[in-house]
Design an enzyme around this catalytic site. Sequence first.
Site, mmCIF file in Angstrom:
data_model
loop_
_atom_site.group_PDB
_atom_site.id
_atom_site.type_symbol
_atom_site.label_atom_id
_atom_site.label_comp_id
_atom_site.label_asym_id
_atom_site.label_seq_id
_atom_site.Cartn_x
_atom_site.Cartn_y
_atom_site.Cartn_z
ATOM 1 N N LYS A 41 10.431 4.089 -5.488
ATOM 2 C CA LYS A 41 9.613 4.924 -6.014
ATOM 3 C C LYS A 41 8.703 5.494 -5.574
ATOM 4 O O LYS A 41 9.875 7.677 -7.043
ATOM 5 C CB LYS A 41 8.545 4.001 -6.841
ATOM 6 C CG LYS A 41 8.136 4.569 -8.262
ATOM 7 C CD LYS A 41 6.721 3.019 -8.692
ATOM 8 C CE LYS A 41 6.098 4.183 -9.785
ATOM 9 N NZ LYS A 41 5.628 3.352 -9.825
ATOM 10 N N GLU A 60 7.639 4.353 6.288
ATOM 11 C CA GLU A 60 8.930 3.144 6.476
ATOM 12 C C GLU A 60 9.677 3.616 5.849
ATOM 13 O O GLU A 60 11.303 3.664 7.187
ATOM 14 C CB GLU A 60 8.502 2.045 6.101
ATOM 15 C CG GLU A 60 7.628 1.670 7.383
ATOM 16 C CD GLU A 60 6.214 1.793 5.717
ATOM 17 O OE1 GLU A 60 7.070 2.531 5.289
ATOM 18 O OE2 GLU A 60 4.687 1.175 6.459
ATOM 19 N N GLY A 118 6.147 -0.582 -8.455
ATOM 20 C CA GLY A 118 6.891 -1.160 -7.730
ATOM 21 C C GLY A 118 7.590 -2.884 -7.699
ATOM 22 O O GLY A 118 9.035 -3.125 -7.693
ATOM 23 N N GLU A 120 -0.893 -8.158 -4.497
ATOM 24 C CA GLU A 120 -0.906 -6.857 -4.651
ATOM 25 C C GLU A 120 -1.408 -6.382 -6.074
ATOM 26 O O GLU A 120 -2.157 -5.460 -6.366
ATOM 27 C CB GLU A 120 0.506 -6.094 -4.244
ATOM 28 C CG GLU A 120 -0.061 -4.994 -3.755
ATOM 29 C CD GLU A 120 1.423 -4.126 -3.348
ATOM 30 O OE1 GLU A 120 2.322 -3.496 -4.631
ATOM 31 O OE2 GLU A 120 1.694 -3.487 -2.386
ATOM 32 N N LYS A 141 -2.736 3.212 5.759
ATOM 33 C CA LYS A 141 -1.545 4.663 6.264
ATOM 34 C C LYS A 141 -2.140 5.017 6.122
ATOM 35 O O LYS A 141 -1.680 6.075 7.024
ATOM 36 C CB LYS A 141 -0.852 4.396 4.823
ATOM 37 C CG LYS A 141 0.225 3.452 4.026
ATOM 38 C CD LYS A 141 0.389 3.489 2.515
ATOM 39 C CE LYS A 141 1.916 2.893 1.686
ATOM 40 N NZ LYS A 141 1.839 3.292 0.291
HETATM 41 O O1 F6P Z 1 2.212 -0.265 0.299
HETATM 42 C C1 F6P Z 1 2.053 -0.454 -1.019
HETATM 43 C C2 F6P Z 1 3.881 0.498 -2.209
HETATM 44 O O2 F6P Z 1 2.823 1.372 -3.041
HETATM 45 C C3 F6P Z 1 4.273 -0.662 -3.049
HETATM 46 O O3 F6P Z 1 3.830 -0.913 -3.989
HETATM 47 C C4 F6P Z 1 5.633 -0.451 -3.559
HETATM 48 O O4 F6P Z 1 6.734 -1.635 -4.072
HETATM 49 C C5 F6P Z 1 6.351 -0.169 -1.680
HETATM 50 O O5 F6P Z 1 4.800 0.551 -1.864
HETATM 51 C C6 F6P Z 1 7.567 0.727 -1.157
HETATM 52 O O6 F6P Z 1 6.791 2.046 -2.623
HETATM 53 P P1 F6P Z 1 8.622 2.806 -2.786
HETATM 54 O O7 F6P Z 1 8.851 2.256 -3.678
HETATM 55 O O8 F6P Z 1 7.792 4.022 -3.737
HETATM 56 O O9 F6P Z 1 9.055 3.599 -1.380
#
Ligand code: F6P
Length: 550
Positions: free
Chosen positions: A206, A212, A267, A353, A512
């Site tokens: 998103k 990661e 997300g 969450e 994080k």
């Molecule tokens: O670490 C939590 C989070 O923000 C979730 O809410 C989300 O689904 C996930 O990380 C991945 O986020 P993104 O789709 O922005 O990579």
Amino acid sequence: MSELTGSPAWTALSAHAAALAGTSMRDLFAADPGRAERMTFRAAGLVADLSKHKATGETLVRLLDLAHVTDVAGWRDRMFAGQKVNGTERRAVLHTALRAPPGTKLYIGGEDLMAEVHGVLDRMLDFAARVRSGAHVGATGRRITDVVNIGIGGSDLGPVMVSEALTPWRDPAIRPHFVSNVDGTHLSEVLRRVDPETTLFLIASKTFTTQETLANARSARDWFAARIPDPAAVASHFAALSTNREAVIAFGIDPANMFGFWDWVGGRYSVWSAIGLPVAITIGPENFRAFLAGANAMDRHFRTAPLHENLPVLMALLGVWAVNFLGARAHAVLPYDQSLSRFPAYLQQLDMESNGKGVDRDGNPVDYATGPVLFGEPGTNGQHAFYQLIHQGTHLIPCDFLAPVETQNPLGDHHRLLLSNVLAQAEALMRGRTRAEAEAELRAEGLKEAEVARLAPHKVFPGDRPSTTILFRRLDPATLGALIALYEHKVFVQGIVWRINSFDQWGVELGKQLARPILAELASGISGSTHDASTAALIRKAARQDTDGL
Ligand code: F6P
């Protein structure tokens, strides 16, 4: 005392729980032959038996009072209307718009939201169809046989779970793979199994800033470039699913291969959006539309059914009853369908969450428990692992049993065996086994009285342990859509009752943030001075500066 715990609805529920303490579910069933039928509810192809909760008609009335005083219906309507119900992030919450059918009207700030939603959906499904038909091929002209989704959290768990659940609907010629963990093993194991000429990478994020996902995406791109060095080839093999166009372009993905969504899609609520692309490619556009339609059927039920017949509302309220008035701190979701093996993991993010919060919408610490610890495994595996604790342990753990009455894979009498187990587990949790029954069974086995007395306490089941049983005909795309939407709305209602914001996730930030300096320290081998002694020593060991014991 907070506004909630001081409310007459809450205090009445506390008194009611105390009054019910001496009554068992066995008593409730014995006193009321119509109980099971009256407490069974139907919505969007799902049949849910709520009668194995320690709740009476009065309990439901009092819980519905709580829903009224916390304005569940008002918040629901504001959410569907696109108001900014996610207060801390000042965002609307409109994942329901992603599954609304063509012809639905929703204008936000003068913009026709549904035109945008259907525009992206049509583009994404057209792309899925082209990959499936071979109209979209790899850079060397070969058909795509493997789709590697790189994403984490909501950009992974939904697609993984749905993809697994709908295996019978998948085109066997296109294999989906999911890489989420930054542990290099995850990506390496997948790359070992795919051919760069026939692989499509979907970078799902998103924000397009998640450490990661970006690390895995870069490594995948390097792997690809090392095998197909033509820079133009990336366009046929990499697509992005994101809200962040600039970051996608900066990464080197052609915006023509980007499928967007919006900040009003959380997300963990995003499988209905472009994040669903790996699912759409493997099950096909028609099945993906059926999946959306199933969720939309549940949305309509949630929006229009009176609260006393509203399945997500009732499940949510019985969850509140268990957590806040009966003392439950965990909740098990137990699908008796192997295809739903990832459903509990998916629900962990959705529920924990969303509702793992300790301050209310106004920032005040809550003085009541909020979201429970959620866990689960498919039946019957869980029976041979953790059910012991659910039956005889000291914790009260409400269970949701999910089962299709028809199997996708008829094999001898396997499905009847499976169904007999799920029904028996719910019955055993409710009934339990009294001391007298345990003793009678031991005597019937011919045991001597001393042995009966020694073993009987261990054979007693307290019973009175709540469960919901949800049956459906079979696990098809529409049913799965409805099932996910049911849980989304259940979580929403609980968040409203608990007066928390279910749509932010600040609790993921601190780790994080602290990982950033540690990353640098692991590289340099010099641990910073800001750490506690434990963390500093662990950094030295992990950086191999101190190899004591390693
Ligand atoms: O670490 C939590 C989070 O923000 C979730 O809410 C989300 O689904 C996930 O990380 C991945 O986020 P993104 O789709 O922005 O990579």
